[in-house]
Design a protein around this motif. Structure first.
Motif, PDB file in Angstrom:
ATOM      1  N   LEU A 140       0.857  -1.179   0.000  1.00 11.46           N
ATOM      2  CA  LEU A 140       0.000   0.000   0.000  1.00 11.46           C
ATOM      3  C   LEU A 140       0.901   1.239   0.000  1.00 11.46           C
ATOM      4  O   LEU A 140       1.728   1.424   0.895  1.00 11.46           O
ATOM      5  CB  LEU A 140      -0.910  -0.001   1.231  1.00 11.46           C
ATOM      6  N   ARG A 141       0.735   2.073  -1.006  1.00 13.47           N
ATOM      7  CA  ARG A 141       1.644   3.210  -1.186  1.00 13.47           C
ATOM      8  C   ARG A 141       0.841   4.502  -1.253  1.00 13.47           C
ATOM      9  O   ARG A 141      -0.359   4.496  -1.533  1.00 13.47           O
ATOM     10  CB  ARG A 141       2.458   3.019  -2.472  1.00 13.47           C
ATOM     11  N   HIS A 142       1.529   5.582  -0.985  1.00 20.20           N
ATOM     12  CA  HIS A 142       0.905   6.901  -1.099  1.00 20.20           C
ATOM     13  C   HIS A 142       1.855   7.824  -1.851  1.00 20.20           C
ATOM     14  O   HIS A 142       3.090   7.666  -1.800  1.00 20.20           O
ATOM     15  CB  HIS A 142       0.578   7.480   0.276  1.00 20.20           C
ATOM     16  N   TRP A 143       1.268   8.748  -2.547  1.00 16.63           N
ATOM     17  CA  TRP A 143       2.036   9.702  -3.350  1.00 16.63           C
ATOM     18  C   TRP A 143       1.471  11.097  -3.115  1.00 16.63           C
ATOM     19  O   TRP A 143       0.271  11.329  -3.283  1.00 16.63           O
ATOM     20  CB  TRP A 143       1.949   9.344  -4.831  1.00 16.63           C
ATOM     21  N   ARG A 144       2.317  11.995  -2.697  1.00 13.54           N
ATOM     22  CA  ARG A 144       1.947  13.391  -2.494  1.00 13.54           C
ATOM     23  C   ARG A 144       2.515  14.195  -3.657  1.00 13.54           C
ATOM     24  O   ARG A 144       3.732  14.255  -3.852  1.00 13.54           O
ATOM     25  CB  ARG A 144       2.493  13.904  -1.160  1.00 13.54           C
ATOM     26  N   SER A 145       1.641  14.802  -4.410  1.00 14.07           N
ATOM     27  CA  SER A 145       2.061  15.501  -5.612  1.00 14.07           C
ATOM     28  C   SER A 145       2.655  16.855  -5.279  1.00 14.07           C
ATOM     29  O   SER A 145       2.445  17.403  -4.191  1.00 14.07           O
ATOM     30  CB  SER A 145       0.858  15.685  -6.555  1.00 14.07           C
ATOM     31  N   LEU A 204      -3.031  14.091  -2.372  1.00 13.17           N
ATOM     32  CA  LEU A 204      -2.470  12.901  -1.729  1.00 13.17           C
ATOM     33  C   LEU A 204      -3.243  11.683  -2.229  1.00 13.17           C
ATOM     34  O   LEU A 204      -4.455  11.589  -2.031  1.00 13.17           O
ATOM     35  CB  LEU A 204      -2.569  13.008  -0.208  1.00 13.17           C
ATOM     36  N   VAL A 205      -2.539  10.757  -2.880  1.00 14.03           N
ATOM     37  CA  VAL A 205      -3.160   9.580  -3.489  1.00 14.03           C
ATOM     38  C   VAL A 205      -2.662   8.336  -2.752  1.00 14.03           C
ATOM     39  O   VAL A 205      -1.452   8.142  -2.590  1.00 14.03           O
ATOM     40  CB  VAL A 205      -2.829   9.479  -4.990  1.00 14.03           C
ATOM     41  N   ASP A 213     -15.249  22.357  -0.151  1.00 14.33           N
ATOM     42  CA  ASP A 213     -15.784  21.091   0.352  1.00 14.33           C
ATOM     43  C   ASP A 213     -14.843  19.977  -0.079  1.00 14.33           C
ATOM     44  O   ASP A 213     -15.019  19.345  -1.124  1.00 14.33           O
ATOM     45  CB  ASP A 213     -17.194  20.872  -0.192  1.00 14.33           C
ATOM     46  N   ALA A 214     -13.828  19.735   0.733  1.00 12.58           N
ATOM     47  CA  ALA A 214     -12.783  18.778   0.364  1.00 12.58           C
ATOM     48  C   ALA A 214     -13.310  17.360   0.264  1.00 12.58           C
ATOM     49  O   ALA A 214     -12.803  16.557  -0.528  1.00 12.58           O
ATOM     50  CB  ALA A 214     -11.638  18.837   1.378  1.00 12.58           C
ATOM     51  N   GLU A 215     -14.329  17.017   1.052  1.00 12.84           N
ATOM     52  CA  GLU A 215     -14.845  15.652   1.011  1.00 12.84           C
ATOM     53  C   GLU A 215     -15.516  15.361  -0.326  1.00 12.84           C
ATOM     54  O   GLU A 215     -15.296  14.294  -0.923  1.00 12.84           O
ATOM     55  CB  GLU A 215     -15.840  15.453   2.149  1.00 12.84           C
ATOM     56  N   VAL A 216     -16.325  16.298  -0.814  1.00 14.05           N
ATOM     57  CA  VAL A 216     -17.000  16.088  -2.098  1.00 14.05           C
ATOM     58  C   VAL A 216     -15.980  16.025  -3.234  1.00 14.05           C
ATOM     59  O   VAL A 216     -16.051  15.163  -4.113  1.00 14.05           O
ATOM     60  CB  VAL A 216     -18.023  17.208  -2.338  1.00 14.05           C
ATOM     61  N   VAL A 217     -15.013  16.935  -3.215  1.00 12.00           N
ATOM     62  CA  VAL A 217     -13.982  16.940  -4.253  1.00 12.00           C
ATOM     63  C   VAL A 217     -13.165  15.650  -4.200  1.00 12.00           C
ATOM     64  O   VAL A 217     -12.840  15.053  -5.232  1.00 12.00           O
ATOM     65  CB  VAL A 217     -13.082  18.173  -4.108  1.00 12.00           C
ATOM     66  N   SER A 222      -7.862   6.306  -2.189  1.00 11.55           N
ATOM     67  CA  SER A 222      -8.191   7.668  -1.774  1.00 11.55           C
ATOM     68  C   SER A 222      -7.355   8.637  -2.593  1.00 11.55           C
ATOM     69  O   SER A 222      -6.164   8.395  -2.850  1.00 11.55           O
ATOM     70  CB  SER A 222      -7.906   7.856  -0.275  1.00 11.55           C
ATOM     71  N   ALA A 223      -8.012   9.727  -2.997  1.00 17.12           N
ATOM     72  CA  ALA A 223      -7.328  10.829  -3.686  1.00 17.12           C
ATOM     73  C   ALA A 223      -7.917  12.118  -3.126  1.00 17.12           C
ATOM     74  O   ALA A 223      -8.997  12.531  -3.539  1.00 17.12           O
ATOM     75  CB  ALA A 223      -7.513  10.741  -5.200  1.00 17.12           C
ATOM     76  N   GLN A 224      -7.227  12.696  -2.174  1.00 17.89           N
ATOM     77  CA  GLN A 224      -7.739  13.857  -1.462  1.00 17.89           C
ATOM     78  C   GLN A 224      -6.845  15.067  -1.713  1.00 17.89           C
ATOM     79  O   GLN A 224      -5.620  14.970  -1.623  1.00 17.89           O
ATOM     80  CB  GLN A 224      -7.790  13.587   0.046  1.00 17.89           C
ATOM     81  N   PRO A 225      -7.446  16.217  -2.025  1.00 18.88           N
ATOM     82  CA  PRO A 225      -6.647  17.445  -2.132  1.00 18.88           C
ATOM     83  C   PRO A 225      -6.252  17.920  -0.745  1.00 18.88           C
ATOM     84  O   PRO A 225      -7.104  18.139   0.124  1.00 18.88           O
ATOM     85  CB  PRO A 225      -7.600  18.429  -2.829  1.00 18.88           C
ATOM     86  N   THR A 226      -4.969  18.047  -0.498  1.00 26.09           N
ATOM     87  CA  THR A 226      -4.485  18.509   0.805  1.00 26.09           C
ATOM     88  C   THR A 226      -4.311  20.019   0.861  1.00 26.09           C
ATOM     89  O   THR A 226      -4.298  20.592   1.959  1.00 26.09           O
ATOM     90  CB  THR A 226      -3.143  17.846   1.133  1.00 26.09           C
TER      91      THR A 226
END
Length: 395
Positions: free
Chosen positions: A202-207, A225-226, A288-292, A313-317
């Motif tokens: 399981l990996r994560h990538w912060r752009s 953050l993906v 609205d970060a959750e909707v995005v 998960s792909a969340q804008p930080t």
């Protein structure tokens, strides 16, 4: 004099007689003439470039003039199709002890053949405690057996590999997929197979800050953050040239598509004036970060599934304005906040002055005519406003 038609309509003294009963006509905005919406509204017939005929009995009575328009949903792109032949399956692998045992037996056989033919010097056999044998040369068949034993030794020990937790091997033979290995520990894989290691953790990538625009064309910088993992090793390794680069480019594409549908901030819409309060039924924004995040995750999952990648998960930080407009937008927000604060202070001051004047006159403490009332209101307003917001500024 009138001219009748078979349908019951016609013209009377230059006046048009409706052909369809209860019909209404209204102008069509110019931009609607170029719509790609092929779904015609029931009861609507376009008779010209600027008029529409609508049967009220079929579609319901509506005021003439403005024609209601259904905003078409954005066209959904089909995700790239995966190669049906690329499906992960277990590869040919043996336990590591089998390779060690075969290599040890072959090595012992290769050592026994020279001793049996007498090619080992007596000094060496004496040190090993073995009886000496006469040397009569090495026949061709013995050389073949010896060469075969050496090949078996190399083949047995050369295929020993160590499997690690969180990694898998994709095996190919002359370009043909032979299977994947997810086992851990010591194991034996044929040395003829080309091994390609794939990280399945399981990996994560912060752009880095990615450029984007909102629904109003405002330039933004977004950090995402993906969280992802490889589900199908063969599709990730062989179905795409570089699955990590593919994921990064899909993040940029999905980010541009999602962010362009919503405004960055409700106060950034020029129609609101920049300082008006946002109503409760206002449309959603990028705040609205959750909707995005949900929209971004759903879109990335559909785009990356054909290459064997699961996006959890792909969340804008961080979503912020681009540097070239950040200062201007900050001044605009500060001005809007200041205007709202002034309006709040002024409302509270007016309410306080009205309450005080009403109490003084109701209880009969003072008797005021219009001039005295105006003077008192003026003095109280200045005093209250000065106490709440500091020195009074001139107009």
């Amino acid at each position: 004099m009138s001219t009748a038609t078979p349908e019951g309509g016609g013209t009377t003294a230059g006046r048009r007689v409706p052909v369809i009963g209860n019909e209404t006509t209204g102008p069509i905005p110019v931009h609607l003439l170029f719509r790609d919406d092929t779904e015609a509204d029931p009861g609507t017939v376009t008779t010209g470039p600027v008029t529409v005929v609508r049967d009220r009995a079929a579609s319901g009575a509506r005021p003439a003039g403005r024609v209601p328009v259904r905003v078409p949903a954005p066209a959904r792109r089909s995700a790239p199709a995966a190669d049906p032949e690329l499906a992960e399956r277990p590869g040919p692998v043996l336990p590591g002890w089998a390779g060690v045992a075969a290599g040890t037996v072959a090595l012992a056989g290769c050592a026994a053949v020279p001793w049996w033919t007498g090619a080992v010097p007596p000094a060496v056999t004496g040190m090993l405690g073995l009886p000496s044998r006469p040397y009569h040369g090495i026949p061709l068949g013995v050389w073949a057996v010896l060469a075969l034993g050496v090949l078996v030794v190399l083949f047995a020990f050369g295929g020993l590999v160590r499997g690690r937790v969180g990694y898998a091997w994709v095996l190919t033979l002359f370009g043909d997929y032979r299977g994947s290995v997810r086992r851990t520990g010591l194991m034996w894989v044929s040395p003829l197979l080309l091994r390609r290691r794939v990280d399945v953790r399981l990996r994560h990538w912060r752009s880095e800050p990615l450029p984007a625009v909102d629904a109003h064309g405002t330039a933004l910088r977004v950090v995402v953050l993906v969280v992802w993992r490889i589900r199908d090793t063969v599709r990730a390794a062989l179905g795409v040239a570089d699955h990590e680069r593919y994921l990064r480019e899909q993040v940029e594409s999905a980010l541009a598509r999602v962010l362009s549908r919503l405004p960055a901030d409700a106060a950034s819409d020029p129609a609101t004036g920049g300082g008006n309060p946002v109503p409760e039924d206002a449309p959603m924004t990028l705040r609205d970060a959750e909707v995005v995040g949900e929209a971004l995750t759903r879109m990335l999952s559909a785009e990356c599934a054909p290459v064997g990648i699961d996006v959890f998960s792909a969340q804008p930080t961080r979503i912020e304005y681009a540097p070239e407009i950040a200062a201007a937008m900050q001044r605009r927000r500060v001005a809007a906040i200041d205007a709202k604060h002034r309006d709040t202070v002024l409302t509270s001051v007016v309410d306080a002055v009205d309450d005080m004047v009403h109490r003084l006159t109701t209880r009969g403490l003072v008797e005021l005519d219009d001039y005295d009332r105006k003077a008192l209101v003026k003095d109280l307003t200045v005093a209250f406003y000065t106490g709440r917001s500091g020195p009074v500024e001139g107009p």
